[in-house]
Design an enzyme around this catalytic site. Structure first.
Site, PDB file in Angstrom:
ATOM      1  N   ARG A   1      72.410  32.361   3.455  1.00 19.97           N
ATOM      2  CA  ARG A   1      73.341  33.453   3.822  1.00 19.97           C
ATOM      3  C   ARG A   1      72.558  34.625   4.417  1.00 19.97           C
ATOM      4  O   ARG A   1      71.928  35.422   3.691  1.00 19.97           O
ATOM      5  CB  ARG A   1      74.134  33.921   2.609  1.00 19.97           C
ATOM      6  CG  ARG A   1      75.098  35.061   2.914  1.00 19.97           C
ATOM      7  CD  ARG A   1      76.280  34.638   3.718  1.00 19.97           C
ATOM      8  NE  ARG A   1      77.038  33.601   3.029  1.00 19.97           N
ATOM      9  CZ  ARG A   1      77.924  32.816   3.637  1.00 19.97           C
ATOM     10  NH1 ARG A   1      78.135  32.954   4.919  1.00 19.97           N
ATOM     11  NH2 ARG A   1      78.563  31.901   2.955  1.00 19.97           N
TER      12      ARG A   1
ATOM     13  N   ARG B   1      71.572  23.150   9.872  1.00 20.16           N
ATOM     14  CA  ARG B   1      71.089  24.321   9.096  1.00 20.16           C
ATOM     15  C   ARG B   1      70.781  23.915   7.650  1.00 20.16           C
ATOM     16  O   ARG B   1      70.203  24.696   6.901  1.00 20.16           O
ATOM     17  CB  ARG B   1      72.099  25.456   9.140  1.00 20.16           C
ATOM     18  CG  ARG B   1      73.432  25.167   8.449  1.00 20.16           C
ATOM     19  CD  ARG B   1      74.311  26.413   8.405  1.00 20.16           C
ATOM     20  NE  ARG B   1      75.618  26.118   7.816  1.00 20.16           N
ATOM     21  CZ  ARG B   1      76.492  27.053   7.462  1.00 20.16           C
ATOM     22  NH1 ARG B   1      76.206  28.341   7.665  1.00 20.16           N
ATOM     23  NH2 ARG B   1      77.651  26.721   6.923  1.00 20.16           N
TER      24      ARG B   1
ATOM     25  N   HIS C   1      74.077  31.945  14.609  1.00 16.87           N
ATOM     26  CA  HIS C   1      75.007  32.733  13.795  1.00 16.87           C
ATOM     27  C   HIS C   1      74.314  33.977  13.211  1.00 16.87           C
ATOM     28  O   HIS C   1      74.158  34.096  11.996  1.00 16.87           O
ATOM     29  CB  HIS C   1      75.513  31.823  12.668  1.00 16.87           C
ATOM     30  CG  HIS C   1      76.700  32.301  11.902  1.00 16.87           C
ATOM     31  ND1 HIS C   1      76.720  33.480  11.193  1.00 16.87           N
ATOM     32  CD2 HIS C   1      77.917  31.738  11.696  1.00 16.87           C
ATOM     33  CE1 HIS C   1      77.887  33.611  10.600  1.00 16.87           C
ATOM     34  NE2 HIS C   1      78.632  32.592  10.890  1.00 16.87           N
TER      35      HIS C   1
ATOM     36  N   GLU D   1      77.203  36.307  17.468  1.00 13.54           N
ATOM     37  CA  GLU D   1      76.713  34.931  17.598  1.00 13.54           C
ATOM     38  C   GLU D   1      76.829  34.416  19.032  1.00 13.54           C
ATOM     39  O   GLU D   1      77.934  34.390  19.595  1.00 13.54           O
ATOM     40  CB  GLU D   1      77.522  34.035  16.658  1.00 13.54           C
ATOM     41  CG  GLU D   1      77.563  34.549  15.222  1.00 13.54           C
ATOM     42  CD  GLU D   1      78.650  33.906  14.387  1.00 13.54           C
ATOM     43  OE1 GLU D   1      78.948  32.719  14.632  1.00 13.54           O
ATOM     44  OE2 GLU D   1      79.209  34.590  13.506  1.00 13.54           O
TER      45      GLU D   1
ATOM     46  N   ASP E   1      87.090  38.248  12.695  1.00 17.07           N
ATOM     47  CA  ASP E   1      86.519  36.910  12.847  1.00 17.07           C
ATOM     48  C   ASP E   1      87.001  36.386  14.189  1.00 17.07           C
ATOM     49  O   ASP E   1      87.986  35.659  14.283  1.00 17.07           O
ATOM     50  CB  ASP E   1      87.007  36.000  11.709  1.00 17.07           C
ATOM     51  CG  ASP E   1      86.261  34.679  11.699  1.00 17.07           C
ATOM     52  OD1 ASP E   1      86.485  33.885  10.759  1.00 17.07           O
ATOM     53  OD2 ASP E   1      85.456  34.434  12.633  1.00 17.07           O
TER      54      ASP E   1
END
Ligand code: TA6
Length: 265
Positions: free
Chosen positions: A40, A66, A135, A237, A179
């Site tokens: 994170r 990832r 990201h 991103e 978002d």
């Protein structure tokens, strides 16, 4: 020049702090640092799909690379900083998720600026499609006093609200969860008024830009993020996502790039 930290897990840039500056990448103090777990913060590599798997809900969000251990390739240093290369190809960990041959080479150039280039090659004999994103979690002193410039007049979808395409008017401000997936190839600037600095985000090989802040309720739902963390970062991103899908034929390569640099207010 700068200091930084990169995990082999996910070839994950966790920290980047140019000399004389505050950290640029946000890293959650609750981030889980275990093999095969997403981290994170920093710059998660989302590939070969962005968001939920298009057809299989049992697959991890944002692809699988990832969550895998990459290997180190070439490493070099010069007066402007260091260049590090990380490699990942298809194998027993990837085929069950995504039955296609591929080769990834992540090139990271870290100094007073930070460049991340994901070189993606179709090493198979048939075409496949992908989406993906770098990201990137960027520090701000207070998201409520920050703004994203450079998306004016581009169209976006708010991923949780509706599929409607909305035209951006002026800067992007934050007073709720944001978002958004923008159709944009442009450079954007994250203005951190309280921190008195701007992060310039250039990109390449990217037809979409994602802007995300979880705000209060989603921060409380994320176990690897403190409930009170939402004021301290914005994700910007470099992506290819939504209807921006990249098709690669046998032997073809695509590079997804992001470059970060600081500007004082
Ligand atoms: O990039 C924004 C987003 O897709 C949000 O919807 C949120 O889910 C975020 O990514 C984090 O995803 P993760 O799988 O890392 O928790």
């Amino acid at each position: 020049m700068a200091s930084g930290r990169i995990a082999l897990n996910g070839a994950h840039v966790m920290e980047w702090t140019p000399k004389g500056s505050k950290p640029v990448l946000y890293m959650s103090p609750l981030a889980v640092l275990e093999p095969f777990k997403a981290i994170r913060g920093g710059i998660p590599i989302c590939w070969p799909w962005f968001g939920p798997h298009p057809t299989d809900a049992s697959q991890p969000a944002h692809g699988f690379v990832r969550n895998l251990m990459w290997t180190v390739g070439n490493v070099s240093e010069n007066l402007t900083g260091v260049t590090l290369e990380f490699l990942l190809s298809d194998g027993p960990d990837s085929m069950p998720c995504w039955p296609h041959p591929f080769s990834l080479r992540l090139e990271i150039k870290m100094g007073m600026t930070l460049s991340v280039d994901l070189h993606i090659t179709n090493t198979g004999a048939s075409e496949w499609s992908m989406t993906g994103a770098l990201h990137t979690y960027l520090c701000v002193d207070d998201v409520r006093d920050a703004a994203v410039m450079g998306l004016d007049d581009s169209y976006y979808v708010e991923s949780r609200l509706s599929p409607d395409r909305i035209e951006q008017s002026g800067p992007v401000y934050f007073d709720r969860e944001v978002d958004r997936l923008y159709d944009s190839r442009d450079t954007v600037r994250l203005m951190d008024r309280k921190g008195r600095r701007t992060v310039v985000v250039d990109k390449g090989g990217s037809r979409a830009t994602v802007v995300w802040n979880p705000w209060i309720e989603k921060s409380q739902r994320l176990n690897d993020l403190p409930d009170d963390a939402y004021p301290f970062f914005v994700c910007i991103e470099a992506a290819n996502a939504g209807h921006q899908i990249i098709n690669l034929g046998p032997g073809e390569e695509h590079t997804l790039s992001q470059r970060l640099r600081l500007q004082s207010f």
